[in-house]
Scaffold this motif. Structure first.
Motif, short mmCIF file in Angstrom:
data_model
loop_
_atom_site.label_atom_id
_atom_site.label_comp_id
_atom_site.label_asym_id
_atom_site.label_seq_id
_atom_site.Cartn_x
_atom_site.Cartn_y
_atom_site.Cartn_z
N ALA A 54 -18.41 49.59 68.44
CA ALA A 54 -18.89 49.21 67.11
C ALA A 54 -18.87 50.41 66.17
O ALA A 54 -18.48 50.29 64.99
N TRP A 55 -19.29 51.57 66.66
CA TRP A 55 -19.28 52.77 65.83
C TRP A 55 -17.85 53.17 65.47
O TRP A 55 -17.57 53.56 64.34
N GLY A 56 -16.94 53.06 66.43
CA GLY A 56 -15.54 53.38 66.17
C GLY A 56 -14.91 52.44 65.15
O GLY A 56 -14.14 52.86 64.29
N VAL A 57 -15.25 51.15 65.22
CA VAL A 57 -14.75 50.18 64.24
C VAL A 57 -15.30 50.51 62.86
O VAL A 57 -14.58 50.47 61.86
N TYR A 58 -16.59 50.84 62.81
CA TYR A 58 -17.19 51.18 61.53
C TYR A 58 -16.54 52.42 60.92
O TYR A 58 -16.25 52.47 59.72
N ARG A 61 -12.74 51.62 59.68
CA ARG A 61 -12.53 50.34 59.00
C ARG A 61 -11.53 50.42 57.85
O ARG A 61 -10.93 49.43 57.49
N HIS A 62 -11.31 51.61 57.28
CA HIS A 62 -10.37 51.75 56.17
C HIS A 62 -9.03 52.33 56.60
O HIS A 62 -8.15 52.50 55.76
N ARG A 63 -8.89 52.65 57.87
CA ARG A 63 -7.64 53.21 58.39
C ARG A 63 -7.10 52.28 59.49
O ARG A 63 -7.61 52.29 60.61
N PRO A 64 -6.07 51.49 59.18
CA PRO A 64 -5.60 50.48 60.13
C PRO A 64 -5.12 51.07 61.47
O PRO A 64 -5.32 50.46 62.53
N ARG A 65 -4.49 52.22 61.44
CA ARG A 65 -3.99 52.81 62.69
C ARG A 65 -5.14 53.20 63.60
O ARG A 65 -5.10 52.96 64.81
N ASN A 66 -6.17 53.80 63.06
CA ASN A 66 -7.34 54.16 63.86
C ASN A 66 -8.07 52.93 64.37
O ASN A 66 -8.54 52.90 65.51
N LEU A 67 -8.15 51.91 63.53
CA LEU A 67 -8.80 50.67 63.93
C LEU A 67 -8.03 50.01 65.09
O LEU A 67 -8.64 49.53 66.05
#
Length: 179
Positions: A54-58, A61-67
């Protein structure tokens, strides 16, 4: 009168003590159920993993590659856990050929998921490295880890199965070698 040589006792090679019988459930009963401590550790691990997800998604959230990296990594870890749980449930002493084939399929699934997870993480770490030398080092280290895992998961396990099917342990010492 006894001589001094006869009075001295020399150590005698003895047979190894017998191995204890494997702990199995009583007839008519299933396997022993794990205690509350086992479930507490699993719940804590699940909460920690889900909280990190959840913390990683948060954070991404604005960087599609990281998400995508966070989601794929979480999915692969959950899938690896499920495959390992399935492998743990399969009985090793079941002589049926179907059981051996099922264990082999689950082992292959564990192997494929762990290789995919290792490559996903290695690709992410290699992208963060400043020079080509470090990127190559990350991929070499990942390849070595995968090769060692392959050895222990398949090659060594096959040798152990051959030892069990022979009915004797290759590490046992013969009476002639004990002298």
């Amino acid at each position: 009168m006894e001589t001094a040589a006869a009075a001295t006792s020399y150590p005698v090679a003895r047979d190894a003590p017998p191995r204890p019988a494997p702990q199995t459930a009583q007839l008519g009963q299933g396997p022993a159920r794990p205690g509350w401590g086992h479930w507490a550790i699993l719940a804590l691990a699940f909460l920690l993993l889900s909280g990190s997800f959840a913390w990683g998604v948060y954070q991404s959230r604005h960087r599609p590659r990281n998400l995508a990296f966070v989601v794929v990594t979480y999915y692969l870890i959950a899938l690896l856990y499920c495959c390992l749980a399935k492998l743990d449930l399969l009985r090793r002493d079941d002589p049926a050929p179907a059981a051996a084939a099922e264990r082999w399929r689950v082992r292959m699934a564990v192997w494929c998921v762990s290789v995919a997870l290792a490559n996903t993480v290695a690709a992410r770490v290699a992208d963060a490295m400043p020079s080509a030398g470090f990127k190559i080092a990350v991929w070499v280290f990942t390849t070595v880890c995968i090769a060692v895992g392959f050895y222990f998961f398949f090659v060594r396990a096959a040798a152990a199965r051959r030892t069990q099917t022979d009915g004797r342990d290759l590490r046992e010492v013969s009476p002639e070698q004990r002298v």
